[in-house]
Design an enzyme around this catalytic site. Structure first.
Site, mmCIF file in Angstrom:
data_model
loop_
_atom_site.group_PDB
_atom_site.id
_atom_site.type_symbol
_atom_site.label_atom_id
_atom_site.label_comp_id
_atom_site.label_asym_id
_atom_site.label_seq_id
_atom_site.Cartn_x
_atom_site.Cartn_y
_atom_site.Cartn_z
ATOM 1 N N LYS A 210 0.855 -1.185 0.000
ATOM 2 C CA LYS A 210 0.000 0.000 0.000
ATOM 3 C C LYS A 210 0.892 1.236 0.000
ATOM 4 O O LYS A 210 1.707 1.422 0.909
ATOM 5 C CB LYS A 210 -0.890 -0.019 1.231
ATOM 6 N N LYS A 263 -2.212 -1.501 -3.807
ATOM 7 C CA LYS A 263 -3.080 -0.332 -3.752
ATOM 8 C C LYS A 263 -2.257 0.935 -3.828
ATOM 9 O O LYS A 263 -1.256 1.036 -3.117
ATOM 10 C CB LYS A 263 -3.824 -0.379 -2.417
HETATM 11 C C1 PBG Z 1 -7.230 3.153 5.574
HETATM 12 C C2 PBG Z 1 -7.687 3.085 4.180
HETATM 13 C C3 PBG Z 1 -7.562 4.083 3.224
HETATM 14 C C4 PBG Z 1 -8.132 3.584 2.058
HETATM 15 C C5 PBG Z 1 -8.601 2.298 2.324
HETATM 16 N N1 PBG Z 1 -8.299 2.000 3.638
HETATM 17 C C6 PBG Z 1 -7.041 5.464 3.359
HETATM 18 C C7 PBG Z 1 -5.673 5.714 3.758
HETATM 19 O O1 PBG Z 1 -4.846 4.821 3.896
HETATM 20 O O2 PBG Z 1 -5.377 6.884 3.984
HETATM 21 C C8 PBG Z 1 -8.224 4.326 0.768
HETATM 22 C C9 PBG Z 1 -9.188 3.788 -0.235
HETATM 23 C C10 PBG Z 1 -9.518 4.709 -1.343
HETATM 24 O O3 PBG Z 1 -8.899 5.769 -1.552
HETATM 25 O O4 PBG Z 1 -10.467 4.378 -2.063
HETATM 26 N N2 PBG Z 1 -7.971 2.461 6.465
#
Ligand code: PBG
Length: 340
Positions: A210, A263
């Site tokens: 991520k 991601k």
């Molecule tokens: C954090 C989380 C995020 C997203 C999914 N889970 C945000 C982040 O890490 O700041 C982002 C998903 C998206 O942008 O669609 N729990």
């Protein structure tokens, strides 16, 4: 082995593109609604279906609205949802995250009652539940941690809470837990917490790779989980790195993840491909995130792009890159288009 082809004029790739039927026959990647996981944002209240301004067509739902929404997702052949909860109260460590009657725990019950075959996945993180909006417990500045800035997300203290959250989601009936905090050791901590609570049968879908991406902007409005200060760069990955992606994935595999996620998706197709090639024995998921959705929505609503064709092209490309599963806000619309 490098394959060679007889040169033109013997070799004419256009022969196989002559008709729609021929193109159908030789298509390598077939997108189906079974590939999709649809994100849902859940909040307290009654009769609420609030549109997220930066994500047109996506909503925050109150619990009473979930049965009808879950049915409309299932009817389209989408097998799974991933849930994000907006609690009523927040605190420094996110206690409501593992409350037996928390927003996610209730949402799981409601969806499983309405559509028992729906695969319910839960996001396991602290950011929606902490008053500071960070993904873990913060360093408040003590003598043992002089090297760490005040406000730094403390890894091992956070693991403990993540384990409790995952077990609580499983207890409520979640089918899969998806840890997204990017803490070191999160998969192992969650695996042992689940196993200790007799949930050894519950799979983990790790947000293994991520990135610290600006494409999460709209999500932070949707989930009301933006950090109040600072950023997430001390735990999420640097967009410039790809070797590190394989290290992250390898660690999560060693800790017992059942599936790997990359991601965001679109700017990281190379990473999806590398992870899928490196770990062919595990399903690879990709998260087509909020900012990617917002881009296509904005351009289509201006008439600059044709929405149906760019969305299907995008999702097909993510699958072609190696994603077996795609978390996408386009899921419902794409499923409708694929049906027609
Ligand atoms: C954090 C989380 C995020 C997203 C999914 N889970 C945000 C982040 O890490 O700041 C982002 C998903 C998206 O942008 O669609 N729990």
């Amino acid at each position: 082995m490098i394959q060679t082809y007889p040169p033109f004029p013997n070799s004419r790739p256009r022969r196989l593109r002559l008709t729609p039927a021929l193109r159908d026959m030789v298509r390598e990647t077939i997108l189906t609604s079974k590939d999709f996981i649809y994100p849902l944002f859940v909040r307290y209240g009654r009769g609420i279906q609030d549109e997220i301004s930066s994500m047109p067509g996506q909503y925050q739902w109150s619990l009473d609205k979930l049965p009808a929404e879950a049915e409309s997702i299932a009817v389209l052949g989408i097998p799974a949802v991933i849930l994000f909860g907006i609690p009523a109260e927040k605190d420094p460590v996110g206690l409501k995250n593992f409350a037996p009657d928390g927003i996610i725990q209730q949402a799981i019950h409601i969806i499983k009652d309405a559509v028992p075959e729906m695969v319910v996945i839960t996001d396991v993180c602290l950011c929606e539940y902490t008053d500071h909006g960070h993904c873990g417990v913060l360093n408040v500045g003590d003598n043992r941690r002089v090297q760490l800035p005040v406000g730094h997300v403390l890894n091992d203290l956070t693991l403990d809470i993540l384990g409790k959250v995952a077990a609580s989601h499983a207890e409520a009936g979640a089918d899969i837990v998806a840890p997204s905090s990017m803490m070191d050791g999160m998969v192992g901590a969650i695996r042992s917490s689940l196993d200790g609570a007799e949930f050894e049968h519950i799979p983990i879908l790790s947000y293994a790779v991520k990135y610290a991406s600006s494409f999460y902007g709209p999500f932070r409005e949707a989930a009301e989980g933006a950090p109040k200060f600072g950023d997430r760069k001390s735990h999420q990955m640097d967009p410039a790195n790809s070797r590190e992606a394989l290290r992250e994935a390898a660690l999560d595999v060693a800790e017992g993840t059942d599936m790997l996620m990359v991601k965001p998706a679109l700017p990281y197709l190379d990473i999806i491909r590398q992870v899928n090639d490196a770990f062919p024995e595990l399903p690879t998921a990709a998260y087509n995130v909020s900012g990617e959705y917002a881009m296509l929505k904005a351009a289509s609503s201006n008439g600059w792009l044709d929405e149906r064709s760019v969305v299907l092209e995008t999702l097909t490309a993510i699958k072609r890159a190696g994603a077996d599963l795609i978390i996408t806000y386009h899921a419902k619309e794409a499923a409708k288009w694929l049906k027609s």
